[in-house]
Design a protein around this motif. Structure first.
Motif, short mmCIF file in Angstrom:
data_model
loop_
_atom_site.label_atom_id
_atom_site.label_comp_id
_atom_site.label_asym_id
_atom_site.label_seq_id
_atom_site.Cartn_x
_atom_site.Cartn_y
_atom_site.Cartn_z
N THR A 117 9.48 -29.01 28.18
CA THR A 117 10.75 -28.32 28.28
C THR A 117 10.65 -27.22 29.34
O THR A 117 9.57 -26.65 29.54
N THR A 118 11.77 -26.94 29.99
CA THR A 118 11.78 -25.83 30.95
C THR A 118 11.64 -24.50 30.23
O THR A 118 11.25 -23.51 30.85
N ALA A 124 20.37 -24.42 28.65
CA ALA A 124 19.67 -23.20 29.04
C ALA A 124 19.79 -22.95 30.53
O ALA A 124 19.94 -21.80 30.97
N ALA A 125 19.72 -24.02 31.33
CA ALA A 125 19.86 -23.87 32.78
C ALA A 125 21.26 -23.38 33.13
O ALA A 125 21.42 -22.49 34.00
N GLY A 180 15.26 -16.08 32.96
CA GLY A 180 14.70 -17.41 33.02
C GLY A 180 15.23 -18.26 31.89
O GLY A 180 16.03 -17.81 31.06
N PRO A 181 14.78 -19.52 31.80
CA PRO A 181 15.31 -20.43 30.77
C PRO A 181 15.14 -19.91 29.35
O PRO A 181 16.04 -20.07 28.52
N CYS A 182 14.01 -19.26 29.05
CA CYS A 182 13.82 -18.75 27.69
C CYS A 182 14.78 -17.62 27.38
O CYS A 182 15.38 -17.57 26.30
N GLY A 183 14.92 -16.68 28.30
CA GLY A 183 15.83 -15.57 28.08
C GLY A 183 17.28 -16.01 28.00
O GLY A 183 18.06 -15.49 27.21
N ALA A 184 17.63 -17.01 28.82
CA ALA A 184 19.00 -17.52 28.82
C ALA A 184 19.29 -18.38 27.60
O ALA A 184 20.46 -18.64 27.29
N ALA A 185 18.26 -18.81 26.89
CA ALA A 185 18.46 -19.63 25.69
C ALA A 185 19.35 -18.93 24.67
O ALA A 185 20.09 -19.58 23.93
N SER A 186 19.30 -17.60 24.64
CA SER A 186 20.12 -16.88 23.66
C SER A 186 21.61 -17.11 23.93
O SER A 186 22.39 -17.26 22.98
N ARG A 223 13.95 -14.06 35.52
CA ARG A 223 14.10 -15.39 36.10
C ARG A 223 12.81 -15.91 36.70
O ARG A 223 12.51 -17.09 36.61
N ALA A 224 12.01 -15.03 37.31
CA ALA A 224 10.81 -15.49 37.99
C ALA A 224 9.64 -15.69 37.04
O ALA A 224 8.63 -16.25 37.41
N ALA A 225 9.78 -15.23 35.80
CA ALA A 225 8.66 -15.29 34.86
C ALA A 225 8.58 -16.65 34.21
O ALA A 225 9.56 -17.36 34.05
N ASN A 226 7.35 -17.04 33.83
CA ASN A 226 7.16 -18.19 32.96
C ASN A 226 7.06 -17.61 31.56
O ASN A 226 6.03 -17.07 31.18
N PRO A 227 8.14 -17.64 30.75
CA PRO A 227 8.18 -16.89 29.50
C PRO A 227 7.15 -17.38 28.49
O PRO A 227 6.81 -18.54 28.44
#
Length: 372
Positions: free
Chosen positions: A281-282, A314-315, A329-335, A367-371
Motif C-alpha cells: 500500500t502507498t 488517500a491519494a 503524505g498518504p498516511c496523513g491524508a488517510a484521515s 508529503r515527503a515523508a515515508n510515514p
C-alpha cells in the motif's frame, strides 16, 4: 493472536456508538511540560479549512498538521522523545520529573538504542540518540522508501534492512536487543512481556491532543466532535482514546486504515485481536498486520468507529489537502479519506452529534515523508 478470515479483512466499516460512554484515567500531566524543554519546541498548526467543512457537512473542519514537528516530518518524535527519556531514566535509576536531557547527556550512559520502523518512528529514535550522544540501530522492513532510509542514516543511526514485513523487522530488532546488554529497545508496538516502553511512547502522543484542545478554544471553536486518526498498530489511536475518554467531551473517534492492512478494523469486527494478511500500500506506515497488545484493550473499549480506505482515496485526499495548503503524505491524508467514507448518509447517524459542529483530521506526516 489468530489470523482474520479474508471476509473480515475486506470489511470496510465498523461502528459501536456505546464506546463513547467508556471512561479511563488521563495521560500523565508532565508529558507536555517535558516536550516544552526540547530544542525547537512549538505547537504544530491547527489549520481551519472551510471548503472541507462545506463538503463534509460540518460547521468547522480543522487539520492538525504534523509535517514539521520538532524538526522532523511527523508526530512520532512526541512518543519517541518521552519514551527514550523515561526508558533512560529507568535504566539509570533517575527520577524522570527532575532529570533533563542535559542530565542524561552528562550521565553518558553506555546504551545503544534499538528499534524497528517503517520510517518516521525510527528516524525519531535516531534523532533522540543523536541529541543524547548515543548509538542507535534501526531495523527497516522491505518496501521502506530509500529516502526514508537515508533520512534515518543522516541522523547517525546504523540501519539494518530486513527483507520481510514490518512485523518481522520488529522481531529482528527485539532479537538484536536481547543479545546486547547495552541495547535499549524503544519500540512503538507492544507484545506480551514488552509493554512499559510502548506505554511511555503512547503517553508522549498525548501532547498532540492537549494542543488541539487549546487551539480549538483559542479560535472559539466547539470541542472536537469527530477526530479522524490514521492507524497502524494503534498506538496513536490509543492515545486519542485515552485523552478523549478521560475528559468532558465524548467525540466520535474514527480510526482509518488501508484496506490492504485493516488489522484494527478486522479485530473490532471479531471482538478479539487478529493478525491480517497485508498487501502493498502507498500508506506504508500504516501497513501493519497486528494491533499492539497494549493498544487493543483501549481501542476495543473506547473506539466507536473504524473505516478502511483505498490507496486511490488517500491519494485524492493528499492532492486535495495540498491544494488547500497542507502538505500531507498518504498516511496523513488517510484521515480525510476516512472522514469522507464515515460521513456517508447511511453512516452519519452512528456518529456523535457534535461531529457536525467541529471535526479534526490528523495529518500525521508530511508529503515527503515515508510515514511510520
Amino acid at each position: 493472536m489468530v489470523t482474520a478470515p479474508a471476509s473480515l479483512a475486506r470489511s470496510s466499516w465498523f461502528a459501536r456508538p456505546a464506546a463513547r460512554d467508556w471512561t479511563c484515567p488521563p495521560a500523565p500531566r508532565d508529558v507536555a511540560a517535558f516536550h516544552r524543554t526540547l530544542p525547537g519546541h512549538a505547537a504544530t498548526p491547527l489549520v481551519e479549512l472551510p471548503s472541507l467543512a462545506a463538503e463534509l457537512g460540518a460547521r468547522r473542519v480543522f487539520v492538525k498538521d504534523e509535517s514539521a514537528r520538532l524538526g522532523l516530518p511527523a508526530f512520532k518524535i512526541l512518543g519517541a522523545s518521552w519514551g527514550v527519556h523515561r526508558a533512560l531514566c529507568d535504566r539509570l535509576g533517575l527520577a524522570p520529573g527532575g532529570t533533563s536531557l542535559a542530565d542524561l547527556r552528562s550521565a553518558r550512559p553506555d546504551v545503544r538504542l534499538v528499534t524497528a520502523t517503517d520510517g518516521n518512528h525510527g528516524r525519531a529514535v535516531a534523532a533522540m540518540a543523536r541529541l543524547l550522544g548515543l548509538a542507535a540501530e534501526v531495523c527497516v522492513p522491505h518496501g521502506v522508501h530509500p529516502e526514508a532510509v537515508a533520512a534515518i542514516k543522516a541522523e547517525g543511526a546504523a540501519v539494518t534492512e530486513i527483507p520481510a514485513s514490518y512485523d518481522e523487522a520488529v522481531r529482528a530488532a527485539a532479537d538484536a536487543a536481547a543479545v546486547d546488554p547495552s541495547a535499549l529497545l524503544v519500540q512503538d508496538t507492544a507484545w506480551p512481556g514488552y509493554e512499559r516502553v510502548p506505554q511511555w511512547i503512547v503517553e508522549g502522543y498525548s501532547t498532540l491532543f492537549s494542543e488541539i484542545d487549546e487551539q480549538l478554544a483559542e479560535v472559539g471553536a466547539a470541542p472536537a466532535g469527530l477526530v479522524a486518526i490514521p492507524v497502524g498498530v494503534g498506538s496513536l489511536a490509543q492515545a486519542a482514546v485515552t485523552h478523549y475518554r478521560s475528559g468532558q467531551s465524548a467525540p466520535t473517534l474514527l480510526s482509518v486504515e488501508p484496506d490492504a492492512a485493516p488489522c484494527v478494523l478486522a479485530s473490532l469486527h471479531q471482538d478479539r485481536p487478529l493478525t491480517v494478511r497485508t498487501r502493498p500500500t502507498t500508506m506504508a506506515g500504516l501497513n501493519c498486520a497486528t494491533p499492539s497488545t497494549l493498544a487493543w484493550p483501549v481501542l476495543r473499549a473506547g473506539l466507536d468507529a473504524a473505516v478502511a480506505v483505498t490507496d486511490a482515496s488517500a491519494a485524492r485526499a493528499a492532492h486535495d489537502l495540498a491544494r488547500l495548503g497542507v502538505a500531507a503524505g498518504p498516511c496523513g491524508a488517510a484521515s480525510l479519506a476516512g472522514a469522507r467514507a464515515a460521513l456517508a448518509p447511511d453512516r452519519r447517524p452512528l456518529l456523535a452529534a457534535g461531529h457536525g459542529e467541529t471535526a479534526v483530521l490528523l495529518a500525521t506526516e508530511g508529503r515527503a515523508a515515508n510515514p511510520a
